[in-house]
Design an enzyme around this catalytic site. Sequence first.
Site, PDB file in Angstrom:
ATOM      1  N   ASP A 164      22.537   5.467 -15.026  1.00 46.01           N
ATOM      2  CA  ASP A 164      23.351   6.519 -15.635  1.00 46.01           C
ATOM      3  C   ASP A 164      24.823   6.132 -15.534  1.00 46.01           C
ATOM      4  O   ASP A 164      25.643   6.879 -15.010  1.00 46.01           O
ATOM      5  CB  ASP A 164      23.065   7.854 -14.932  1.00 46.01           C
ATOM      6  CG  ASP A 164      23.363   9.029 -15.849  1.00 46.01           C
ATOM      7  OD1 ASP A 164      23.569   8.810 -17.061  1.00 46.01           O
ATOM      8  OD2 ASP A 164      23.397  10.173 -15.349  1.00 46.01           O
ATOM      9  N   ASP A 184       6.418  -5.827  24.209  1.00 47.74           N
ATOM     10  CA  ASP A 184       5.121  -5.921  24.892  1.00 47.74           C
ATOM     11  C   ASP A 184       4.544  -7.337  24.864  1.00 47.74           C
ATOM     12  O   ASP A 184       3.412  -7.566  25.287  1.00 47.74           O
ATOM     13  CB  ASP A 184       4.123  -4.917  24.302  1.00 47.74           C
ATOM     14  CG  ASP A 184       3.886  -5.145  22.807  1.00 47.74           C
ATOM     15  OD1 ASP A 184       4.332  -6.198  22.291  1.00 47.74           O
ATOM     16  OD2 ASP A 184       3.265  -4.283  22.162  1.00 47.74           O
ATOM     17  N   ASP A 231       4.127  -9.050   4.543  1.00 46.66           N
ATOM     18  CA  ASP A 231       2.701  -9.061   4.173  1.00 46.66           C
ATOM     19  C   ASP A 231       2.037  -7.696   4.350  1.00 46.66           C
ATOM     20  O   ASP A 231       0.840  -7.534   4.115  1.00 46.66           O
ATOM     21  CB  ASP A 231       1.936 -10.151   4.951  1.00 46.66           C
ATOM     22  CG  ASP A 231       1.980  -9.915   6.458  1.00 46.66           C
ATOM     23  OD1 ASP A 231       2.417  -8.813   6.875  1.00 46.66           O
ATOM     24  OD2 ASP A 231       1.593 -10.824   7.221  1.00 46.66           O
ATOM     25  N   GLU A 271       8.508 -13.598   9.339  1.00 43.26           N
ATOM     26  CA  GLU A 271       9.070 -12.471   8.585  1.00 43.26           C
ATOM     27  C   GLU A 271      10.434 -12.083   9.149  1.00 43.26           C
ATOM     28  O   GLU A 271      11.363 -11.767   8.396  1.00 43.26           O
ATOM     29  CB  GLU A 271       8.126 -11.258   8.663  1.00 43.26           C
ATOM     30  CG  GLU A 271       6.863 -11.433   7.846  1.00 43.26           C
ATOM     31  CD  GLU A 271       5.820 -10.355   8.127  1.00 43.26           C
ATOM     32  OE1 GLU A 271       5.011 -10.080   7.231  1.00 43.26           O
ATOM     33  OE2 GLU A 271       5.793  -9.797   9.257  1.00 43.26           O
TER      34      GLU A 271
END
Length: 543
Positions: A191, A477, A512, A521
């Site tokens: 717009d 962890d 993924d 990643e």
Amino acid sequence: MGFSCSYGRHQYHHLSSLRASSVPYLSHKADLRHGKFRCGAQAASSTHPPKRLFGFAGGFSSDYDLGKLVGQGGFGTVYSAVHKRTGERRAVKRMLKRRSPDGWLDPLFVRRILHEVDIYNHIGHSLNTAYLYRVYEDQDHVDLVLELCSGGELWSRIQVNHYTEQEAAKLVREILRTLAQCHARGIIMRDVKPSNFLFLSEHPDAPLKAIDFGMATYCAAGQKLSDKAGSPIYLAPEVLRQSYDQRADIWGAGVIAYQLLTGRLPFSGEEGQEVSDRYMAKQMCPTRDTNRATLYSELDFERPPWDTSSADARELVQSLLQRDPKQRPSAGDALHHRWLNPAEDDSSDRTLSGSIVQRLQRFGTYGRLKQAALRKVAHSIAADDAALMDLQKAFAQMDPEGTGTIRYASVSQALQEFDLSEPERDQLMADLVDNMDTAGQIKYDEWLAAMLDWKSVQDSSEWHDWIELAFKAFDIDGSGSIGSEDLQALLCGGQCMVPDEVDAAIREADLDGDGVINLQEFEEFLTSNANDALDLFETRLKH
Ligand SMILES: Nc1ncnc2c1ncn2[C@@H]1O[C@H](COP(=O)(O)OP(=O)(O)OP(=O)(O)O)[C@@H](O)[C@H]1O
């Protein structure tokens, strides 16, 4: 067809077009300091369960006094407002909640609101866009608290002023910058028209800011959109043909540039180039002739009103109005055009101090996970400071006693060298510190994360090691991937208060889609590309 024409506002509305499929990637960012958050596309998808409330903050009227009406749109009414405690002035876009008789929120309304909030936040701390501070809701309304732009619409100045080419070039550059930043983040504005750009203040040199992302959507590389969204006379030919991408915004910028330079519209019907005042004043829907002109009529840049314009101006406008979108430059390429870059404004050799404002804006466009990760990597790099002479020097100037931290106030002071309003200064600094526990102190690595030239850092032989160190720190962890529990701890000390914050942070990097972030990643996520180019952002250097 999924669109209708609004006579009052010249707009094709496209609520029905906000499909999940048009939102290919997601972002999320919580900024509890400002109570702001990014909604993921999932939130905007049609599969979202019915809602009675959005989950935005309550208490607007405890925080703000509502002032006078400043604008009316088809979707919202905009008022000025004053923050009760700080006295800061803002704009508030108030939208009446649309509900079904049984009290559920209208799903199209939900999608439109979440989408607009998401896009505002995805654009982040750009100085070319009105900044979204916070979203509130009560029983009847949703309130977007925005940066107040009190200088009026670009359109009003087109009507009253006669622009020099130089002034017109400045405005076209600002519009293209906005578009380049949106496009770099996979957003198409859809717009682009003069009334969606407001001046920050009434000062003659006030910057221009984009408002109203109600039509905007996501469009990934290679994707084509088909719904006819936008405002007649600014619609690109390929939008009329219902197969388009980001280049359609460039056409809109071309129409505005044409108006700025000639006072006329390029395609206004059978007679070709007519005075745009008449067309705009009539507030009419486009005739078939207007669409036909957009699709087929040839523009003559040799004859009046173009005969008095410079060859550079003509060349740029002609290229923005190339009917074949493949021949049209991208916003980033157009920004390099000679007409927009008078010699004295050449940014190729910009010093660090000259680009601080650009760097802060760029950092402010990153999501929370990316900011946190870059701070972590910067922490490792900080030890190897030989390559960081300039950054060290700039930091030391604000930390003369060598404490390793600088005060918020010192950065604010340093930013006074730039052409920034006070709210803009605060906005730029908002993402510098990791959290407010630091009591207004900015650490060296926080400073580095925002200021570093990440592209050149990536060339270092140690880049991969630094990434691995950060990854291990985030994989709390020790599972070999970063999952939601790791991010709960990392982003909000165990309990995120903003809904969907952690999921959205994962989605930002999880290529993924397996719900966790692996090392590869993570590295890709932190690797900057052309979309991070500094020259997409304003320098705000004082002239
Ligand atoms: N940040 C702002 N500062 C000052 N005025 C503003 C601001 N945002 C919007 N306005 C004013 O309010 C008007 C309506 O705002 P906006 O276009 O965002 O509403 P809308 O309901 O989404 O409109 P539309 O019908 O185009 O979807 C604008 O034309 C402008 O005049």
